[in-house]
Write a protein that holds these residues in place. Structure first.
Motif, PDB file in Angstrom:
ATOM      1  N   GLN A  99      86.250  55.757  45.225  1.00 21.88           N
ATOM      2  CA  GLN A  99      87.208  56.121  44.420  1.00 21.88           C
ATOM      3  C   GLN A  99      86.879  56.870  43.274  1.00 21.88           C
ATOM      4  O   GLN A  99      85.726  56.102  42.114  1.00 21.88           O
ATOM      5  N   LEU A 100      86.947  58.629  43.048  1.00 19.10           N
ATOM      6  CA  LEU A 100      86.551  58.574  42.064  1.00 19.10           C
ATOM      7  C   LEU A 100      87.938  58.969  40.747  1.00 19.10           C
ATOM      8  O   LEU A 100      89.267  58.887  41.297  1.00 19.10           O
ATOM      9  N   ALA A 101      87.707  59.097  38.666  1.00 23.69           N
ATOM     10  CA  ALA A 101      88.388  58.629  38.402  1.00 23.69           C
ATOM     11  C   ALA A 101      88.271  59.141  37.537  1.00 23.69           C
ATOM     12  O   ALA A 101      87.360  59.010  36.702  1.00 23.69           O
ATOM     13  N   HIS A 102      89.167  59.440  36.348  1.00 21.28           N
ATOM     14  CA  HIS A 102      89.203  60.150  35.511  1.00 21.28           C
ATOM     15  C   HIS A 102      90.641  59.286  34.402  1.00 21.28           C
ATOM     16  O   HIS A 102      91.567  59.633  34.839  1.00 21.28           O
ATOM     17  N   ALA A 103      90.536  58.787  33.193  1.00 19.67           N
ATOM     18  CA  ALA A 103      91.185  57.936  32.919  1.00 19.67           C
ATOM     19  C   ALA A 103      92.332  58.620  31.991  1.00 19.67           C
ATOM     20  O   ALA A 103      93.294  57.848  31.297  1.00 19.67           O
ATOM     21  N   GLY A 104      91.611  59.877  31.962  1.00 20.02           N
ATOM     22  CA  GLY A 104      92.379  60.136  30.137  1.00 20.02           C
ATOM     23  C   GLY A 104      93.316  59.119  29.546  1.00 20.02           C
ATOM     24  O   GLY A 104      92.109  59.022  28.570  1.00 20.02           O
ATOM     25  N   ARG A 105      94.535  59.282  29.063  1.00 23.49           N
ATOM     26  CA  ARG A 105      94.516  59.450  28.046  1.00 23.49           C
ATOM     27  C   ARG A 105      94.787  57.110  27.270  1.00 23.49           C
ATOM     28  O   ARG A 105      94.924  56.835  26.504  1.00 23.49           O
ATOM     29  N   LYS A 154      80.845  57.229  52.507  1.00 22.61           N
ATOM     30  CA  LYS A 154      81.795  58.291  54.133  1.00 22.61           C
ATOM     31  C   LYS A 154      83.079  58.730  53.663  1.00 22.61           C
ATOM     32  O   LYS A 154      83.000  59.264  54.900  1.00 22.61           O
ATOM     33  N   LEU A 155      83.378  58.257  52.198  1.00 23.72           N
ATOM     34  CA  LEU A 155      84.618  58.137  51.865  1.00 23.72           C
ATOM     35  C   LEU A 155      85.076  58.907  50.699  1.00 23.72           C
ATOM     36  O   LEU A 155      84.520  58.352  50.232  1.00 23.72           O
ATOM     37  N   ILE A 156      85.813  59.463  49.960  1.00 26.22           N
ATOM     38  CA  ILE A 156      86.799  59.977  48.529  1.00 26.22           C
ATOM     39  C   ILE A 156      87.933  59.570  49.099  1.00 26.22           C
ATOM     40  O   ILE A 156      88.379  59.865  49.435  1.00 26.22           O
ATOM     41  N   GLU A 157      88.300  58.962  47.407  1.00 27.93           N
ATOM     42  CA  GLU A 157      89.459  58.402  47.293  1.00 27.93           C
ATOM     43  C   GLU A 157      89.596  59.351  45.706  1.00 27.93           C
ATOM     44  O   GLU A 157      88.571  58.388  44.855  1.00 27.93           O
ATOM     45  N   ILE A 158      89.960  60.095  45.669  1.00 27.06           N
ATOM     46  CA  ILE A 158      90.339  61.171  44.457  1.00 27.06           C
ATOM     47  C   ILE A 158      91.883  60.072  43.135  1.00 27.06           C
ATOM     48  O   ILE A 158      93.089  59.782  44.120  1.00 27.06           O
ATOM     49  N   HIS A 159      91.414  59.461  42.505  1.00 26.99           N
ATOM     50  CA  HIS A 159      92.779  58.729  41.813  1.00 26.99           C
ATOM     51  C   HIS A 159      93.760  59.508  40.968  1.00 26.99           C
ATOM     52  O   HIS A 159      93.358  60.125  39.884  1.00 26.99           O
ATOM     53  N   PRO A 208      85.819  61.754  56.288  1.00 25.24           N
ATOM     54  CA  PRO A 208      87.405  61.843  54.688  1.00 25.24           C
ATOM     55  C   PRO A 208      87.978  61.820  53.877  1.00 25.24           C
ATOM     56  O   PRO A 208      87.178  61.353  52.888  1.00 25.24           O
ATOM     57  N   LEU A 209      89.137  61.779  53.199  1.00 24.84           N
ATOM     58  CA  LEU A 209      89.274  62.494  51.968  1.00 24.84           C
ATOM     59  C   LEU A 209      90.496  62.075  51.812  1.00 24.84           C
ATOM     60  O   LEU A 209      91.584  62.398  52.066  1.00 24.84           O
ATOM     61  N   PHE A 210      90.997  60.747  51.241  1.00 26.16           N
ATOM     62  CA  PHE A 210      92.700  60.170  50.220  1.00 26.16           C
ATOM     63  C   PHE A 210      92.501  60.424  48.744  1.00 26.16           C
ATOM     64  O   PHE A 210      91.752  61.123  48.486  1.00 26.16           O
ATOM     65  N   VAL A 211      94.050  60.238  49.234  1.00 25.18           N
ATOM     66  CA  VAL A 211      94.135  60.778  47.385  1.00 25.18           C
ATOM     67  C   VAL A 211      95.131  59.771  47.069  1.00 25.18           C
ATOM     68  O   VAL A 211      95.798  58.963  47.691  1.00 25.18           O
ATOM     69  N   ARG A 212      94.777  58.368  46.291  1.00 29.33           N
ATOM     70  CA  ARG A 212      95.806  57.560  45.822  1.00 29.33           C
ATOM     71  C   ARG A 212      96.289  57.890  45.056  1.00 29.33           C
ATOM     72  O   ARG A 212      96.569  58.975  43.910  1.00 29.33           O
TER      73      ARG A 212
END
Ligand SMILES: Cc1cc2nc3c(=O)[nH]c(=O)nc-3n(C[C@H](O)[C@H](O)[C@H](O)COP(=O)(O)O)c2cc1C
Length: 336
Positions: A99-105, A154-159, A208-212
């Motif tokens: 899962q790739l993420a950026h926390a922001g605020r 093998k798979l990315i999930e965008i947070h 595969p590319l997932f989005v949470r």
């Protein structure tokens, strides 16, 4: 054979069953680097029989970390230990996702956001991202995706859930911008679409590319399920394979009716109305409950979080409960 233990193929990747270890921060990295904890933790869950393991929120930039213990992919050198982890997971028949993420605020360090609105009154006001800042976020996701590929995932999930940066752009409660990234629905989803597009320039089309997402803010005037359905249809048309349906996290005054499978209706609605694969998550603990969700066509994959902390071998036990014959790790056969 139960549905829970039937394989699922998405693009070129086959999951041996429908049990997924949900991304969970371990707060155990130093400077973004993985260590033996991560190898043993993720490795145990691969040995435990999961079809897919989605590694915890992994920061695309140093300032994008939720905590100082977050894993990162913001340096080339972060990949080295991650390569060992993905190799071990794959050796044991599970698929390694990240899962790739950026926390922001909601970040630990220097906080940025769509608008200068803090998460909670006691928090420091975040810096509203300017156009250059937005472009950096987008390119950080691309670079991290490139490194994830090299590290063997093998798979990315965008947070895009839980009140972190992308969700902050989606919700009108945190996004008060007056430029192309705020205001209308089309503008609020723009950052996510641009990130997806940029990630796809480096992420192979056969993986595969997932989005949470959070399907709702659980707050008045916030992001809601109708918008989530619209977004899911658009993501479907833009090559995203599955929406991982979570909820909440954007505002401290949210009111969540927590109970067994409380987020399953979101996975069901998006699956039916947006014609996209979905996963269900949230208080799914019993294998029969998981099987029923799949049988009723409410979701395609089942994510298990806290139950898998209690029991790393959850899938092995779930198979026994459902009467499915599955392959155990050879080393553990005497325990079967
Ligand atoms: C310790 C812990 C860390 C978590 N970290 C993440 C994370 O990194 N990314 C994410 O999307 N969700 C995270 N979550 C949420 C879980 O993935 C999951 O959605 C939530 O716990 C509900 O599922 P459960 O009832 O099976 O625990 C975390 C949950 C826990 C308990």
């Amino acid at each position: 054979m139960s549905l829970l233990f039937s394989p699922l193929k998405i693009k070129d990747i086959v999951f041996k069953n429908r049990i997924v270890i949900s991304p969970m921060c371990m707060y155990s990295a130093v400077d973004g680097y993985a260590n033996d904890w991560h190898l043993v933790h993720y490795g145990s869950r691969a040995v435990g029989g999961a079809g897919l393991i989605i590694q915890e929120a992994t920061a695309v930039s140093e300032e994008g970390r939720i905590s100082t213990g977050d894993l990162g992919l913001y340096r080339e050198e972060h990949s080295e230990m991650l390569q060992k982890i993905t190799a071990f997971i794959h050796q044991h028949g599970a698929v390694a996702g990240i899962q790739l993420a950026h926390a922001g605020r909601k970040g630990c360090c220097s906080t940025v956001a769509p608008s200068a609105i803090a998460f909670a009154p006691e928090d420091n006001e975040p810096l509203a991202l300017d156009e250059a800042g937005i472009q950096k976020v987008i390119s950080d996701f691309r670079t991290a995706a490139q490194r994830a590929l090299k590290a063997g995932y093998k798979l990315i999930e965008i947070h895009a859930a839980h009140g972190y940066l992308i969700h902050q752009f989606l919700s009108p409660l945190s996004n008060r911008r007056t430029d192309n990234y705020g205001g209308s629905f089309e503008n609020r989803i723009r950052l996510l679409l641009e990130i997806v597009k940029e990630v796809q320039t480096v992420w192979p089309g056969n993986l595969p590319l997932f989005v949470r997402i959070s399907a709702t803010d659980w707050a008045e005037d916030g992001w809601d399920v109708d918008e989530a359905v619209q977004l899911a249809s658009i993501l479907n048309r833009n090559g995203v394979d599955l929406i991982d349906c979570s909820s909440g996290g954007l505002v401290p005054y949210q009111k969540i009716p927590v109970g067994p499978g409380y987020q399953v209706p979101f996975a069901e609605r998006l699956r039916n109305e947006s014609q996209i694969l979905t996963s269900a998550v949230g208080l799914i603990t019993d294998a029969r409950q998981a099987e029923e969700i799949l049988q009723k066509g409410q979701a395609d994959l089942i994510l298990i979080a806290r139950e898998s902390l209690r029991d790393p071998y959850y899938p092995l036990h779930a198979a026994k409960l459902l009467g499915d014959e599955i392959v155990w790790p050879q080393q553990y056969l005497r325990g079967k």
